[in-house]
Design a protein around this motif. Structure first.
Motif, PDB file in Angstrom:
ATOM      1  N   ASP A 139       6.560 -73.652 -10.225  1.00 15.10           N
ATOM      2  CA  ASP A 139       6.396 -73.012  -8.915  1.00 15.10           C
ATOM      3  C   ASP A 139       7.015 -71.619  -8.958  1.00 15.10           C
ATOM      4  O   ASP A 139       8.137 -71.393  -8.486  1.00 15.10           O
ATOM      5  CB  ASP A 139       7.038 -73.867  -7.832  1.00 15.10           C
ATOM      6  N   ALA A 187      -4.430 -75.173 -16.049  1.00 15.85           N
ATOM      7  CA  ALA A 187      -4.511 -74.823 -14.632  1.00 15.85           C
ATOM      8  C   ALA A 187      -3.149 -74.450 -14.069  1.00 15.85           C
ATOM      9  O   ALA A 187      -3.028 -73.551 -13.219  1.00 15.85           O
ATOM     10  CB  ALA A 187      -5.113 -75.985 -13.846  1.00 15.85           C
ATOM     11  N   MET A 188      -2.105 -75.116 -14.552  1.00 18.46           N
ATOM     12  CA  MET A 188      -0.747 -74.788 -14.095  1.00 18.46           C
ATOM     13  C   MET A 188      -0.354 -73.380 -14.523  1.00 18.46           C
ATOM     14  O   MET A 188       0.251 -72.626 -13.742  1.00 18.46           O
ATOM     15  CB  MET A 188       0.254 -75.803 -14.662  1.00 18.46           C
ATOM     16  N   ASP A 191      -2.284 -70.884 -12.365  1.00 17.48           N
ATOM     17  CA  ASP A 191      -1.733 -70.802 -11.011  1.00 17.48           C
ATOM     18  C   ASP A 191      -0.428 -70.009 -10.998  1.00 17.48           C
ATOM     19  O   ASP A 191      -0.195 -69.183 -10.100  1.00 17.48           O
ATOM     20  CB  ASP A 191      -1.493 -72.205 -10.463  1.00 17.48           C
ATOM     21  N   CYS A 194      -1.136 -66.374 -11.244  1.00 15.78           N
ATOM     22  CA  CYS A 194      -1.679 -65.841  -9.994  1.00 15.78           C
ATOM     23  C   CYS A 194      -0.619 -65.710  -8.907  1.00 15.78           C
ATOM     24  O   CYS A 194      -0.850 -65.060  -7.887  1.00 15.78           O
ATOM     25  CB  CYS A 194      -2.838 -66.714  -9.522  1.00 15.78           C
ATOM     26  N   HIS A 195       0.547 -66.317  -9.134  1.00 16.94           N
ATOM     27  CA  HIS A 195       1.645 -66.197  -8.181  1.00 16.94           C
ATOM     28  C   HIS A 195       2.771 -65.313  -8.707  1.00 16.94           C
ATOM     29  O   HIS A 195       3.885 -65.342  -8.166  1.00 16.94           O
ATOM     30  CB  HIS A 195       2.177 -67.579  -7.807  1.00 16.94           C
ATOM     31  N   GLU A 223      -4.536 -68.459 -20.952  1.00 15.31           N
ATOM     32  CA  GLU A 223      -4.570 -68.351 -19.493  1.00 15.31           C
ATOM     33  C   GLU A 223      -3.668 -67.211 -19.019  1.00 15.31           C
ATOM     34  O   GLU A 223      -3.984 -66.525 -18.040  1.00 15.31           O
ATOM     35  CB  GLU A 223      -4.129 -69.671 -18.850  1.00 15.31           C
ATOM     36  N   ARG A 227      -5.025 -62.941 -17.658  1.00 10.94           N
ATOM     37  CA  ARG A 227      -4.513 -62.423 -16.378  1.00 10.94           C
ATOM     38  C   ARG A 227      -3.495 -61.302 -16.591  1.00 10.94           C
ATOM     39  O   ARG A 227      -2.710 -60.989 -15.697  1.00 10.94           O
ATOM     40  CB  ARG A 227      -3.920 -63.568 -15.559  1.00 10.94           C
ATOM     41  N   CYS A 536      -7.957 -64.165 -10.372  1.00 14.58           N
ATOM     42  CA  CYS A 536      -7.300 -65.148  -9.508  1.00 14.58           C
ATOM     43  C   CYS A 536      -8.118 -65.334  -8.231  1.00 14.58           C
ATOM     44  O   CYS A 536      -8.814 -64.413  -7.798  1.00 14.58           O
ATOM     45  CB  CYS A 536      -5.883 -64.688  -9.151  1.00 14.58           C
TER      46      CYS A 536
END
Length: 537
Positions: A139, A187-188, A191, A194-195, A223, A227, A536
């Motif tokens: 997170d 995917a983690m 994500d 993207c954060h 990944e 990005r 994203c």
């Protein structure tokens, strides 16, 4: 097109007059825009220091700050200021940037004093990366957002971690992920990027990350790469534990190449008696990759002792399968004792023996493994097992040669990092030690090299916009230090002594250190990475 100055038919001279008028107006506007900026009072003027901008030869000059930005840099600035700091005889440099730390816990602490990160500020470090060695949070948004309610003393960026993600999805077992698990892990990473994650970090030396194969790491690193992120790695082997140092560097290069992502090798070293002297070969491998078009850099701490845990130092990887509960059971399995002890004996040899392994936390703090063994009247392996049964303490291991340290340090692509972790003086003294020992005393690098590879080189490679340079418009992250007294005071016996010689530190234009003392101002900011547009949701 109708000239807006005129309505109706234009006189013959209208165009010429308009051009001339516009030229005059343009000159006046330029003057009006430039003159007030130069003449307007600054909030702070650092005057008369030896200024290292991060990209230019040093000069005696001044730095003006307005708000959180540098407004002017130059010789003999005439700007007025609300406060003037006399930097005569001092060095004025960009705030230092540490690309590999373990300070995430302190930055998120409930204790405001810890969140200031005094050990860094008193060395002039104004920005740090966290989440290294594969330990970055999943997170990322929460990590970057915590400074809103828990102000911090320094700027920080964070990685998401391969170890955190793999343990969440696969657990601590020595196995490959299923296709569904691999998709979930990818995917983690996506994500997290993207954060605001800086990239993906790995600690492939550590279980359970060590159980991964290269193609699994490539899939996740890709990944980050798509990005605009980076791949940061504590490589699979810095010694001769598994694949060996050379093969581990080759793997890092292959991951970057196949994942299309820039590579950063953290705390580059040749660890242990089997690989000491290999620095020139490692350098040659990396520079061959650079010539082939691969974007790869490294960072390094200026200490001959590394820091890790007792388990990581001595326990064979096969015995770590399943985590600590499984390891403790193996300690009690008679059928495994010969194999386990043989592996531990070999790992202890690689690190130079029991006298070279210092325990730096817990009930055996500041005692070598040899000392613990002697006090218990057992051999070092039995002593290590007894200690690990209680806990897995941090250790300091004296295992690098000065020749290798210097060889890596001289390369222009090797930045300064601390790998800041508890019990090691590198937390409190890395940047100050590199300056005092390797730049001033030993002349391994120049002062300019030290400063730029501790600030501008790091900021530029990691795309930290507005950081790492003293120039108009840049964020005012600045250190002023005494070139005669700036030095590490931390030692292996007393690792928490603050560095000496720093007079002033600014973080985003706020004075964090004044007259050599902390002010208590928490002016640090999170530095989220901006992902490549269109990658994203």
């Amino acid at each position: 097109m109708t000239d807006p100055v005129f309505v109706g038919p234009k006189p013959a001279y209208a165009g010429a007059m308009t051009i001339r008028t516009l030229a005059i107006l343009g000159s006046l506007c330029a003057t009006l825009l430039s003159t007030p900026l130069a003449a307007a009072p600054a909030d702070l003027l650092i005057r008369g220091g030896t200024v290292y901008t991060g990209s230019d030869a040093p000069f005696i000059g001044d730095v003006a700050i307005r708000g959180d930005r540098i407004s002017q840099v130059g010789r003999h600035l005439t700007v007025q200021a609300k406060r003037v700091i006399d930097a005569s005889g001092k060095i004025v440099a960009p705030g230092f940037i540490d690309p590999h730390t373990h300070m995430g816990g302190d930055l998120a602490s409930d204790d405001p004093a810890k969140r200031l990160i005094p050990a860094f500020l008193m060395q002039g470090v104004t920005t740090a990366f966290i989440g290294n060695d594969g330990g970055g949070a999943i997170d990322v948004a929460a990590v970057l957002g915590s400074a809103r309610t828990k102000p911090v003393g320094i700027n920080y960026a964070t990685y998401t971690g391969f170890g955190t993600i793999r343990e969440k999805v696969v657990g601590e077992a020595d196995r490959a992920p299923t296709p569904a698990e691999l998709a979930r892990m990818r995917a983690m990473v996506a994500d997290a990027m993207c954060h605001g994650a800086l990239g993906l970090s790995t600690g492939l030396f550590y279980a359970p990350q060590s159980f991964s194969k290269t193609d699994e790491v490539v899939a996740l690193a890709a990944e980050a790469g798509k990005r605009g992120g980076t791949y940061d790695s504590h490589i699979r082997d810095e010694s001769s534990y598994t694949v060996g140092l050379k093969a581990a560097v080759d793997e890092a290069i292959a991951i970057g190449r196949d994942a299309h992502v820039p590579i950063h090798i953290s705390h580059i070293k040749a660890l242990g008696v089997d690989v000491q002297g290999e620095a020139p070969d490692i350098i040659a491998r990396i520079e061959a990759a650079q010539r082939a078009g691969i974007d790869i850099t490294a960072s390094q701490y200026p200490w001959s002792a590394s820091g890790t845990s007792l388990v990581a130092s001595l326990i064979p990887l096969w015995a770590q399968d399943g985590g600590r509960p499984a390891l403790l059971k193996r300690f009690d399995d008679p059928a495994l004792q010969a194999r386990l002890r043989a592996g531990m004996v070999e790992n202890l040899r690689k690190r130079g023996g029991a006298e070279k392994l210092l325990i730096v936390e817990g009930p055996f703090k500041n005692r070598t493994l040899a000392g613990v063994a002697k006090s218990r009247s057992v051999d070092p392996i039995a002593a290590a097992i007894a200690v690990i049964r209680i806990a897995d303490p941090a250790t300091v291991s004296f295992n690098q040669s000065e020749a290798d340290i210097a060889a890596f340090m001289r390369r222009p692509w090797v930045m300064t990092d601390s790998d800041a972790s508890s019990g090691h003086p590198r937390v409190y003294g890395t940047f100050a030690r590199k300056y005092a020992k390797y730049a001033v005393a030993d002349h391994v690098i120049s002062v300019r090299d030290f400063i730029e590879r501790s600030s501008a080189v790091t900021a530029d490679w990691f795309h930290l916009a507005g950081r790492g340079h003293l120039k108009p418009g840049a964020f005012a992250d600045i250190v002023v230090f005494d070139p005669k007294t700036y030095a590490a005071q931390a030692t292996y016996e007393q690792p928490t002594r603050l560095a000496s010689g720093v007079q002033t530190v600014l973080v985003n234009g706020e004075i964090a250190v004044d007259h050599g003392a902390l002010t208590g101002r928490a002016a640090g900011r999170p530095l989220p990475h901006r992902p490549t547009p269109g990658t994203c949701p």
